[in-house]
Design a protein around this motif. Sequence first.
Motif, short mmCIF file in Angstrom:
data_model
loop_
_atom_site.label_atom_id
_atom_site.label_comp_id
_atom_site.label_asym_id
_atom_site.label_seq_id
_atom_site.Cartn_x
_atom_site.Cartn_y
_atom_site.Cartn_z
N GLY A 129 -29.83 74.23 -5.94
CA GLY A 129 -30.90 73.34 -6.36
C GLY A 129 -32.26 73.83 -5.91
O GLY A 129 -33.22 73.86 -6.70
N LEU A 130 -32.35 74.24 -4.66
CA LEU A 130 -33.62 74.75 -4.14
C LEU A 130 -34.00 76.10 -4.77
O LEU A 130 -35.17 76.37 -4.99
CB LEU A 130 -33.55 74.88 -2.61
N GLN A 134 -37.50 76.37 -6.64
CA GLN A 134 -38.52 77.31 -6.19
C GLN A 134 -38.84 78.34 -7.28
O GLN A 134 -39.98 78.80 -7.40
CB GLN A 134 -38.08 77.97 -4.89
N ALA A 135 -37.84 78.70 -8.11
CA ALA A 135 -38.09 79.65 -9.20
C ALA A 135 -38.86 79.02 -10.35
O ALA A 135 -39.85 79.59 -10.83
CB ALA A 135 -36.76 80.20 -9.71
N LEU A 136 -38.44 77.83 -10.78
CA LEU A 136 -38.99 77.25 -12.01
C LEU A 136 -40.19 76.35 -11.78
O LEU A 136 -41.10 76.29 -12.62
CB LEU A 136 -37.90 76.45 -12.73
N PHE A 280 -35.96 84.92 -2.34
CA PHE A 280 -34.91 84.63 -1.37
C PHE A 280 -35.21 83.21 -0.90
O PHE A 280 -36.08 82.99 -0.06
CB PHE A 280 -34.95 85.61 -0.20
N MET A 281 -34.52 82.25 -1.50
CA MET A 281 -34.91 80.85 -1.33
C MET A 281 -34.91 80.44 0.15
O MET A 281 -34.22 81.02 0.97
CB MET A 281 -34.03 79.92 -2.15
N ARG A 282 -35.73 79.44 0.45
CA ARG A 282 -35.85 78.97 1.82
C ARG A 282 -35.44 77.49 1.90
O ARG A 282 -35.51 76.76 0.91
CB ARG A 282 -37.30 79.12 2.32
N ALA A 283 -35.05 77.07 3.07
CA ALA A 283 -34.73 75.67 3.30
C ALA A 283 -36.01 74.83 3.19
O ALA A 283 -37.07 75.25 3.65
CB ALA A 283 -34.10 75.51 4.69
N ASP A 284 -35.89 73.64 2.59
CA ASP A 284 -37.06 72.77 2.44
C ASP A 284 -36.58 71.35 2.14
O ASP A 284 -36.21 71.04 1.01
CB ASP A 284 -37.96 73.28 1.31
#
Length: 334
Positions: A129-130, A134-136, A280-284
């Motif tokens: 999901g993240l 974060q990409a879109l 490289f997705m991050r926690a948020d």
Amino acid sequence: MRAFIVKSYGKKEKLHLIELPEPMVKENEVLVQIHSAGVNLLDSLIKNGDFKLFLPYKPPFVNGHDLAGVVTKVGSNVGRFKIGDEVYSRVGDHRIGTFAEYIAVNEGDLALKPKNLTMDEAGSIPLVGLTAWQALVEIGQIKKGQKVFIQAGSGGVGTFAIQLAKHLGAYVATTTSSANTDWVKKLGADLVIDYKTEDFETKLKDYDLVLHSNRDPKVLEKSFRILRSGGQLISLVGPPTPEFAQELGLPWYLKLVTKLLSFGAKKKAKKANSSFRFLFMRADGNQLAKITSLIESGVIKPVIDKIFPIEQTNEALAYVESGRAKGKVVIKIK
């Protein structure tokens, strides 16, 4: 508590089930009793040692990035959560360990679990999901009427990203096998390309954004060629860039390594008058709370392929590595 650890790096290495003490909670952390943990390809890559240059975990360590569970303790400075809250999270880098019965999580990485999801469904969401968000939304800033190409539409990220892109008003193309065509169309894909028999480059033109997740260098080249002038290619598989190294606070020599690794991709992007970004997705936790709202309103639904008991964590990881999963794989821990 029971936990699956990486004893040593390696593709042939398996995770080992051991007993560990319950984690201590710092002032800005909560202790979560984990009910379900999503399994991601990242978990396998971490185990293999593919990221040890950038994320130097020292074996032995507990693997796993996604969780859904219940808060059992709160640190003295925690203000957003209380004991008994049902939560979910993609825990932060350097703080992983969701293939276990308990974990201490920074409160900034947590969100309340969507009320309309089971623990297994919620555990499948955070990382994919993240990544899609974060990409879109954050990087791509997709607007109504734009065209988005999402590779591997039947995978974990793909199934979520298709639904999110449609919610944002985009025209969505994707790749999958013919067996999954009708299924990904139901998720919202407008154009489905059978990657086994069709070449997406002959079907697509002037796209605003490509969400790239195929490690074949030829696929990367073709992806640049289908972008419009000024389009964006956001890659989930690399090569990593100096911007990524900067975000992680890596030393100068690793920034140099990423500059060399990404030189070819950056050159292709410049030639196509487009941009290249490694995500490289991050926690948020704040972004995850926005995803919660979309799920509770019925905009996005989780897609789960298989649920494994905690004892079969290695089998779950092997199934994800096989690339056959339609949607997400989850480990039921409680």
